[in-house]
Design an enzyme around this catalytic site. Structure first.
Site, PDB file in Angstrom:
ATOM      1  N   GLY A  25       0.805  -1.346  -0.239  1.00  0.00           N
ATOM      2  CA  GLY A  25      -0.113   0.362  -0.141  1.00  0.00           C
ATOM      3  C   GLY A  25       0.812   1.034  -0.025  1.00  0.00           C
ATOM      4  O   GLY A  25       2.280   1.133   0.057  1.00  0.00           O
ATOM      5  N   VAL A  26       0.167   2.967   0.318  1.00  0.00           N
ATOM      6  CA  VAL A  26       0.862   3.350   0.101  1.00  0.00           C
ATOM      7  C   VAL A  26       0.927   4.067   1.309  1.00  0.00           C
ATOM      8  O   VAL A  26       0.829   3.907   2.678  1.00  0.00           O
ATOM      9  CB  VAL A  26       0.023   4.863  -0.818  1.00  0.00           C
ATOM     10  CG1 VAL A  26       0.467   4.159  -2.585  1.00  0.00           C
ATOM     11  CG2 VAL A  26      -1.352   4.431  -0.214  1.00  0.00           C
ATOM     12  N   GLY A  27       2.207   5.184   1.138  1.00  0.00           N
ATOM     13  CA  GLY A  27       2.500   5.749   3.158  1.00  0.00           C
ATOM     14  C   GLY A  27       3.894   5.275   3.438  1.00  0.00           C
ATOM     15  O   GLY A  27       4.257   4.584   3.124  1.00  0.00           O
ATOM     16  N   ASN A  28       3.875   6.351   4.496  1.00  0.00           N
ATOM     17  CA  ASN A  28       5.147   5.757   4.888  1.00  0.00           C
ATOM     18  C   ASN A  28       5.651   4.743   5.881  1.00  0.00           C
ATOM     19  O   ASN A  28       7.456   4.383   5.417  1.00  0.00           O
ATOM     20  CB  ASN A  28       5.716   6.750   6.098  1.00  0.00           C
ATOM     21  CG  ASN A  28       5.556   8.249   5.226  1.00  0.00           C
ATOM     22  OD1 ASN A  28       6.292   8.664   4.480  1.00  0.00           O
ATOM     23  ND2 ASN A  28       4.986   9.367   6.156  1.00  0.00           N
ATOM     24  N   VAL A  29       4.325   3.906   6.812  1.00  0.00           N
ATOM     25  CA  VAL A  29       4.779   2.554   6.572  1.00  0.00           C
ATOM     26  C   VAL A  29       5.655   1.681   5.298  1.00  0.00           C
ATOM     27  O   VAL A  29       6.233   1.030   5.725  1.00  0.00           O
ATOM     28  CB  VAL A  29       3.739   2.403   7.694  1.00  0.00           C
ATOM     29  CG1 VAL A  29       4.567   0.542   7.907  1.00  0.00           C
ATOM     30  CG2 VAL A  29       3.553   2.650   8.668  1.00  0.00           C
ATOM     31  N   GLU A  65       0.073  -1.967  -6.843  1.00  0.00           N
ATOM     32  CA  GLU A  65      -1.009  -1.362  -7.579  1.00  0.00           C
ATOM     33  C   GLU A  65       0.189   0.127  -7.896  1.00  0.00           C
ATOM     34  O   GLU A  65      -0.122   1.017  -9.146  1.00  0.00           O
ATOM     35  CB  GLU A  65      -2.001  -0.063  -6.737  1.00  0.00           C
ATOM     36  CG  GLU A  65      -2.979  -1.417  -6.385  1.00  0.00           C
ATOM     37  CD  GLU A  65      -3.618  -1.054  -5.325  1.00  0.00           C
ATOM     38  OE1 GLU A  65      -4.716  -0.869  -5.276  1.00  0.00           O
ATOM     39  OE2 GLU A  65      -3.113  -0.900  -4.294  1.00  0.00           O
ATOM     40  N   ASN A 116     -10.000   7.686   2.981  1.00  0.00           N
ATOM     41  CA  ASN A 116     -10.354   7.999   1.535  1.00  0.00           C
ATOM     42  C   ASN A 116     -11.086   7.248   0.944  1.00  0.00           C
ATOM     43  O   ASN A 116     -11.024   7.234  -0.132  1.00  0.00           O
ATOM     44  CB  ASN A 116      -8.594   7.471   1.394  1.00  0.00           C
ATOM     45  CG  ASN A 116      -7.482   8.322   1.850  1.00  0.00           C
ATOM     46  OD1 ASN A 116      -7.806   9.726   2.102  1.00  0.00           O
ATOM     47  ND2 ASN A 116      -6.616   7.511   2.363  1.00  0.00           N
ATOM     48  N   GLY A 143      -7.505  -0.700  -4.239  1.00  0.00           N
ATOM     49  CA  GLY A 143      -7.195  -1.980  -3.572  1.00  0.00           C
ATOM     50  C   GLY A 143      -6.881  -2.438  -3.063  1.00  0.00           C
ATOM     51  O   GLY A 143      -6.645  -4.141  -3.057  1.00  0.00           O
ATOM     52  N   LYS A 170      -3.805   9.929  16.970  1.00  0.00           N
ATOM     53  CA  LYS A 170      -3.998  11.126  17.193  1.00  0.00           C
ATOM     54  C   LYS A 170      -2.822  11.295  18.768  1.00  0.00           C
ATOM     55  O   LYS A 170      -3.884  11.388  19.805  1.00  0.00           O
ATOM     56  CB  LYS A 170      -6.033  11.315  18.257  1.00  0.00           C
ATOM     57  CG  LYS A 170      -6.471  11.403  16.238  1.00  0.00           C
ATOM     58  CD  LYS A 170      -6.403  12.567  16.470  1.00  0.00           C
ATOM     59  CE  LYS A 170      -6.981  12.921  14.299  1.00  0.00           C
ATOM     60  NZ  LYS A 170      -6.942  14.040  14.252  1.00  0.00           N
TER      61      LYS A 170
HETATM   62  O1  0RQ Z   1      -5.816  12.526  10.619  1.00  0.00           O
HETATM   63  O2  0RQ Z   1      -4.559  13.807   9.332  1.00  0.00           O
HETATM   64  O3  0RQ Z   1      -6.306  14.562  10.421  1.00  0.00           O
HETATM   65  O4  0RQ Z   1      -4.194  13.851  12.053  1.00  0.00           O
HETATM   66  O5  0RQ Z   1      -6.561   9.463  10.562  1.00  0.00           O
HETATM   67  O6  0RQ Z   1      -3.962   8.642   9.488  1.00  0.00           O
HETATM   68  O7  0RQ Z   1      -1.706   7.516  10.315  1.00  0.00           O
HETATM   69  O8  0RQ Z   1      -1.746   9.848   8.362  1.00  0.00           O
HETATM   70  O9  0RQ Z   1      -2.681   7.468   7.595  1.00  0.00           O
HETATM   71  O10 0RQ Z   1      -0.896   7.753   5.592  1.00  0.00           O
HETATM   72  O11 0RQ Z   1      -1.295   6.126   7.302  1.00  0.00           O
HETATM   73  O12 0RQ Z   1      -2.886   5.525   5.944  1.00  0.00           O
HETATM   74  C1  0RQ Z   1      -5.521   3.352   6.712  1.00  0.00           C
HETATM   75  C2  0RQ Z   1      -6.416   5.522   5.329  1.00  0.00           C
HETATM   76  C3  0RQ Z   1      -3.796   4.526   6.343  1.00  0.00           C
HETATM   77  C4  0RQ Z   1      -4.492   4.563   4.076  1.00  0.00           C
HETATM   78  C5  0RQ Z   1      -4.801   4.895   5.761  1.00  0.00           C
HETATM   79  C6  0RQ Z   1      -6.190   9.658  11.353  1.00  0.00           C
HETATM   80  C7  0RQ Z   1      -5.183  10.478  11.264  1.00  0.00           C
HETATM   81  C8  0RQ Z   1      -5.173  10.775  10.113  1.00  0.00           C
HETATM   82  C9  0RQ Z   1      -4.797   9.378   8.641  1.00  0.00           C
HETATM   83  P1  0RQ Z   1      -4.985  13.868  10.851  1.00  0.00           P
HETATM   84  P2  0RQ Z   1      -2.300   8.704   8.796  1.00  0.00           P
HETATM   85  P3  0RQ Z   1      -2.365   7.049   6.817  1.00  0.00           P
HETATM   86  C10 0RQ Z   1      -3.353   0.343  -2.304  1.00  0.00           C
HETATM   87  C11 0RQ Z   1      -3.723   0.173  -0.662  1.00  0.00           C
HETATM   88  C12 0RQ Z   1      -6.979   2.045   2.168  1.00  0.00           C
HETATM   89  C13 0RQ Z   1      -6.225   1.698   0.632  1.00  0.00           C
HETATM   90  C14 0RQ Z   1      -5.162   0.539   1.034  1.00  0.00           C
HETATM   91  C15 0RQ Z   1      -5.522   3.920   2.877  1.00  0.00           C
HETATM   92  C16 0RQ Z   1      -6.041  10.147   9.485  1.00  0.00           C
HETATM   93  O13 0RQ Z   1      -3.654   3.555   5.232  1.00  0.00           O
HETATM   94  O14 0RQ Z   1      -6.396   4.780   2.769  1.00  0.00           O
HETATM   95  O15 0RQ Z   1      -4.653   0.167   1.566  1.00  0.00           O
HETATM   96  N1  0RQ Z   1      -5.947   2.849   3.447  1.00  0.00           N
HETATM   97  N2  0RQ Z   1      -5.327   1.152  -0.304  1.00  0.00           N
HETATM   98  O16 0RQ Z   1      -4.536  10.717  13.223  1.00  0.00           O
HETATM   99  C17 0RQ Z   1      -9.598   7.501  14.117  1.00  0.00           C
HETATM  100  C18 0RQ Z   1      -8.168   5.966  14.039  1.00  0.00           C
HETATM  101  C19 0RQ Z   1      -7.280   6.280  13.364  1.00  0.00           C
HETATM  102  C20 0RQ Z   1      -7.198   7.311  13.163  1.00  0.00           C
HETATM  103  C21 0RQ Z   1      -5.637   7.192  11.997  1.00  0.00           C
HETATM  104  N3  0RQ Z   1      -8.239   4.693  14.484  1.00  0.00           N
HETATM  105  N4  0RQ Z   1      -9.315   6.036  14.318  1.00  0.00           N
HETATM  106  N5  0RQ Z   1      -8.498   8.574  13.522  1.00  0.00           N
HETATM  107  N6  0RQ Z   1      -6.962   8.361  11.971  1.00  0.00           N
HETATM  108  N7  0RQ Z   1      -6.549   5.545  13.244  1.00  0.00           N
HETATM  109  C22 0RQ Z   1      -2.986   2.727  -2.752  1.00  0.00           C
HETATM  110  C23 0RQ Z   1      -4.316   2.333  -2.993  1.00  0.00           C
HETATM  111  O17 0RQ Z   1      -5.435   2.204  -3.181  1.00  0.00           O
HETATM  112  C24 0RQ Z   1      -4.556   3.622  -3.966  1.00  0.00           C
END
Ligand code: 0RQ
Length: 501
Positions: free
Chosen positions: A266-270, A291, A381, A385, A405
């Protein structure tokens, strides 16, 4: 020269003129996937037009379909102009997110591999216009795709009219990198997709489009959105370390070859931190069937450890884009970009045995995953995928920091507030605290492991207390729950700004 076809060169117009060819109320299929290969000019011109019509008392909206997330110049401007009726599928734009969550915009969140099929079946209505970025047009009118493929093949096939944006900022050496498969069909005419290795090419490098469908061609020289990655922090590095140890153990147990199996990330820093870890790690001869190609994948290719990456789009930082654009010709043998119904196809993900790794919003003690909704109701979001891969992967791994948070929210909860991936699709959960391998375990055993290995120590005692009381007084003992309490952690956060007691 980017537009090598005479007839299409004659159709070059300004963006405003092209936008004027889109009727209010239209269904529009636009290119774009994770900030790559989206049209840069026509959406802005269309947004201005819709805003002007609204100001004149004749508000009009369009429905917007894409590959996945785009950029402020597309999603952002159209949402800000209140110009979108229905949006699908994955998006990550802050303005769109606000409109979706205020109820001003409808949003349909579907698996990325399902989008083309749903459109062919007609569930979203007729596709009026396709607006597609390409990196060039050949002498005979074939289209050289751009930095993403997404649903472009489907949009061009289904739309009544096609508007092309030819982007000279994109590398000319993208030509030959794509593999557009034209063999998909609806049942009962569906045939096996003849792909058995991530490097296989089963289609053609070009998008085909009847020239008479093209109503306008717009030139642009604007860059993709590009994503800035922060260097991996301690939490991401710890998560990556657990994942790498797990892969080592799987190889030692004989369940994975030393070259692993095709990676999906997936996308992102982790995800980027895990890829960085693989660069340092012992595995050689890797492949990816995924993807999105992000910085970490490009670096893995540069290091010689990753032999082939198959995807539908790039999602690179500005520095990585510079490197890619300088050496695009050299990457052409290592990278294949495909339509998203192929990059994410369950048949192929299952056949290749992908190792899937995706982020989560929250996970529950029994292994259900919420990837999309904050506090059960606020769309972040979309599922993207992640479901295409998670359900069909050889091993499906989900990664997340254990708290969000600033520690007010536990990412491990008694019950997720929304389910995207059920316990049946989740093999492994990883936080910086540790890794829980859930394969073969009953829900009760899974709960013990997830609490012990993944929960933050500040929330562990409360989770244990919940689980132990549920074991004693749940209606059923198979998946023990206290229904009146299961979502109380979320309610506490909404009432008090923290899940802590
Ligand atoms: O909110 O920006 O207001 O602080 O949620 O959290 O930590 O920036 O999340 O960038 O690692 O993405 C699941 C969204 C994680 C992503 C998800 C709050 C947190 C922040 C975002 P703020 P982070 P990340 C390939 C595969 C689905 C699609 C996918 C995603 C905001 O991985 O979109 O996997 N996945 N596709 O503070 C309430 C919690 C929270 C929370 C974080 N438990 N409860 N708020 N936040 N955890 C790509 C494609 O398919 C295209």
């Amino acid at each position: 020269m980017r537009i090598r076809n005479r007839a299409l060169a004659d159709k070059v117009v300004e963006a405003e003129e092209a936008a004027a060819m889109i009727e209010p109320g239209a269904n529009i299929g636009m290119s774009g996937f994770t900030g790559a290969g989206y049209p840069k000019e026509v959406p802005g011109a269309l947004a201005k037009r819709l805003a002007a019509e609204a100001a004149a008392g004749q508000p009009a909206k369009v429905s917007l379909w894409t590959g996945a997330s785009t950029a402020p110049e597309l999603d952002g401007v159209l949402a800000a102009a209140d110009g979108i009726d229905l949006r699908m599928p994955y998006q990550s734009d802050p303005v769109s997110r606000e409109k979706i969550n205020s109820g001003a915009m409808d949003y349909t969140d579907i698996h990325l591999s399902h989008v083309a099929q749903r459109v062919w079946q007609g569930f979203f209505g007729e596709l009026d216009v396709a607006v597609v970025e390409v990196s060039g047009i050949t002498e005979d009118g074939r289209l050289v795709p751009s930095s993403s493929v997404g649903n472009n093949k489907t949009w061009i096939e289904c739309a009544d009219k096609v508007i092309l944006e030819v982007n000279s900022w994109q590398s000319e050496h993208l030509e030959g990198m794509h593999d557009i498969y034209y063999g998909t069909a609806l049942p009962p005419r569906r045939r096996p997709i003849p792909l058995t290795h991530p490097a296989d090419r089963i289609g053609t490098p070009y998008l085909e489009c009847p020239p008479e469908k093209v109503v306008a061609v717009v030139r642009t020289d604007s860059p993709d959105r590009n994503t800035v990655f922060t260097p991996p922090d301690d939490v991401s590095r710890a998560i990556a370390g657990h994942v790498l140890d797990f892969l080592d153990l799987e190889v030692a147990a004989g369940r994975l070859p030393r070259s692993l199996l095709p990676l999906q990330s997936g996308v992102g820093n982790v995800a980027n931190a895990v890829l960085a870890g693989l660069r340092e790690g012992p595995f050689e001869g890797l492949t990816a069937y995924t993807e999105v190609i992000q910085d970490g994948m490009l670096e893995l290719i540069d290091s010689g450890k990753l032999l082939t990456a198959s995807a539908t789009a790039f999602s690179l930082s500005p520095a990585a884009v510079d490197r890619f654009n300088r050496d695009a010709a050299a990457y052409r043998d290592r990278i294949v970009l495909r339509p998203q119904e192929i990059s994410n196809h369950p048949e192929l993900v299952r056949r290749l045995g992908c190792l899937a790794m995706n982020g989560v919003v929250e996970a529950d003690i029994h292994g259900n995953i919420n990837s999309t909704h904050l506090m059960g109701s606020r769309m972040q979001n979309g599922i993207g995928g992640s479901g295409d891969f998670a359900r069909n992967a050889y091993v499906s791994v989900f990664v997340t920091p254990s708290v969000a948070k600033g520690g007010a929210i536990s990412a491990i909860v008694p019950m997720v507030s929304h389910v995207d991936h059920t316990e049946h699709d989740v093999d492994v959960i990883v936080t910086e605290q540790g890794l829980a391998d859930l394969r073969g375990l009953s829900p009760r055993r899974r709960a013990e492991l997830v609490i012990d290995k993944c929960a933050h120590p500040d929330f562990r005692p409360a989770l244990r207390d919940y689980h132990e009381r549920a074991l004693r007084s749940s209606f059923g003992g198979h998946t023990p729950h206290l229904l009146a309490e299961a979502l109380s952690w979320h309610q506490r956060y909404l009432d008090e700004g923290t899940m802590r007691r």
